[in-house]
Design an enzyme around this catalytic site. Sequence first.
Site, mmCIF file in Angstrom:
data_model
loop_
_atom_site.group_PDB
_atom_site.id
_atom_site.type_symbol
_atom_site.label_atom_id
_atom_site.label_comp_id
_atom_site.label_asym_id
_atom_site.label_seq_id
_atom_site.Cartn_x
_atom_site.Cartn_y
_atom_site.Cartn_z
ATOM 1 C CG ASN A 173 -1.454 1.329 1.909
ATOM 2 O OD1 ASN A 173 -1.592 2.087 0.791
ATOM 3 N ND2 ASN A 173 -1.730 1.217 2.904
ATOM 4 C CE LYS A 201 1.176 2.837 5.318
ATOM 5 N NZ LYS A 201 1.315 2.990 6.790
ATOM 6 C CG HIS A 213 -4.444 0.793 6.238
ATOM 7 N ND1 HIS A 213 -4.142 1.839 7.042
ATOM 8 C CD2 HIS A 213 -3.481 0.089 5.947
ATOM 9 C CE1 HIS A 213 -2.794 1.769 7.175
ATOM 10 N NE2 HIS A 213 -2.327 0.687 6.404
ATOM 11 C CD GLU A 230 -1.712 4.794 7.956
ATOM 12 O OE1 GLU A 230 -1.874 4.854 6.813
ATOM 13 O OE2 GLU A 230 -0.768 4.219 8.434
ATOM 14 C CD GLU A 278 -1.628 -3.740 7.432
ATOM 15 O OE1 GLU A 278 -0.575 -3.855 6.802
ATOM 16 O OE2 GLU A 278 -2.527 -2.921 7.119
ATOM 17 N N GLY A 317 3.996 1.289 10.461
ATOM 18 C CA GLY A 317 4.170 2.812 10.254
ATOM 19 C C GLY A 317 5.379 3.136 11.010
ATOM 20 C CB SER A 322 7.409 -2.888 11.154
ATOM 21 O OG SER A 322 6.828 -1.439 11.737
#
Length: 265
Positions: free
Chosen positions: A10, A12, A98, A100, A170, A176, A216
């Site tokens: 992804n 982002k 996701h 975020e 995730e 991140g 990560s």
Amino acid sequence: MAGHIYLGSNLKMYKTARQTQDYLLNLSMSIGDLSRRDLTVFIIPSFTSLDRARRTIHKGDILLGAQNMHWEDEGQFTGEISPLMLEDLGVEVVEIGHSERRHVMGETDAAVNRKTLSALAHGFICLLCVGETAEQKALGLSDETLRTQLKTGLWGVPTDSLDRLWIAYEPVWAIGVGGTPASEDYADGKHAVIKHCLSEMYGSVAGRVPVLYGGSVNRGNCDALAAMPHIDGLFIGRAAWDANAFNEIIRAVLPVFQRKQGMVK
Ligand code: PEP
């Protein structure tokens, strides 16, 4: 799907259309020699890069994904992107939920469910992301959180759509800058929880749904994650945004997945 490997990224809110094109050209050239029979590579760029990306990659070489989607075909939803718009761009995968989107943009489980139903009804592959926060983990609520996200996110999803469902595990605390990668044992345990929950919901056909780990992943931990029995693929952010680095990771983990899945001795 048993015996298949899923590796994707992804992008982002990074890379302009031009940068995405350069990245995809590099990546498809570097992995051009790898058979796609047992391997799916997918890239999920920004909305503004999708058109250029579609014209850059060949179908079947790298699958093209979108980072989000509204559930309605059209309407008074300023700033949103509809499934018809994504179909028009030749998008194949839609990423839903996701962390975020959930934790920065305030997306609820109910919204995730409407998007999932719509993405599947429109024939996309739906990559549904689930994962617990650090607080939920500290409270011992990780498994409950995953089961809730799966049961609400997949509410009403018919069994015959499962062929187009992928799950990404995730953990929010692992994602991140500042994230701590999950250990391979921890990640594998949560993949087992997810697979168990899917099999409670759908029976043995749930075995067709691949579960990918994200958070990560890097060149240092990718092999150990790939070797774990319940991990079917890797969903990578930062470590895959350089085409050469992603190529290295793909080449490192492929034989590990293949050995585990009995494709090679
Ligand atoms: C992600 O945001 O989905 C992700 C996996 O990012 P990173 O690999 O950079 O932690």
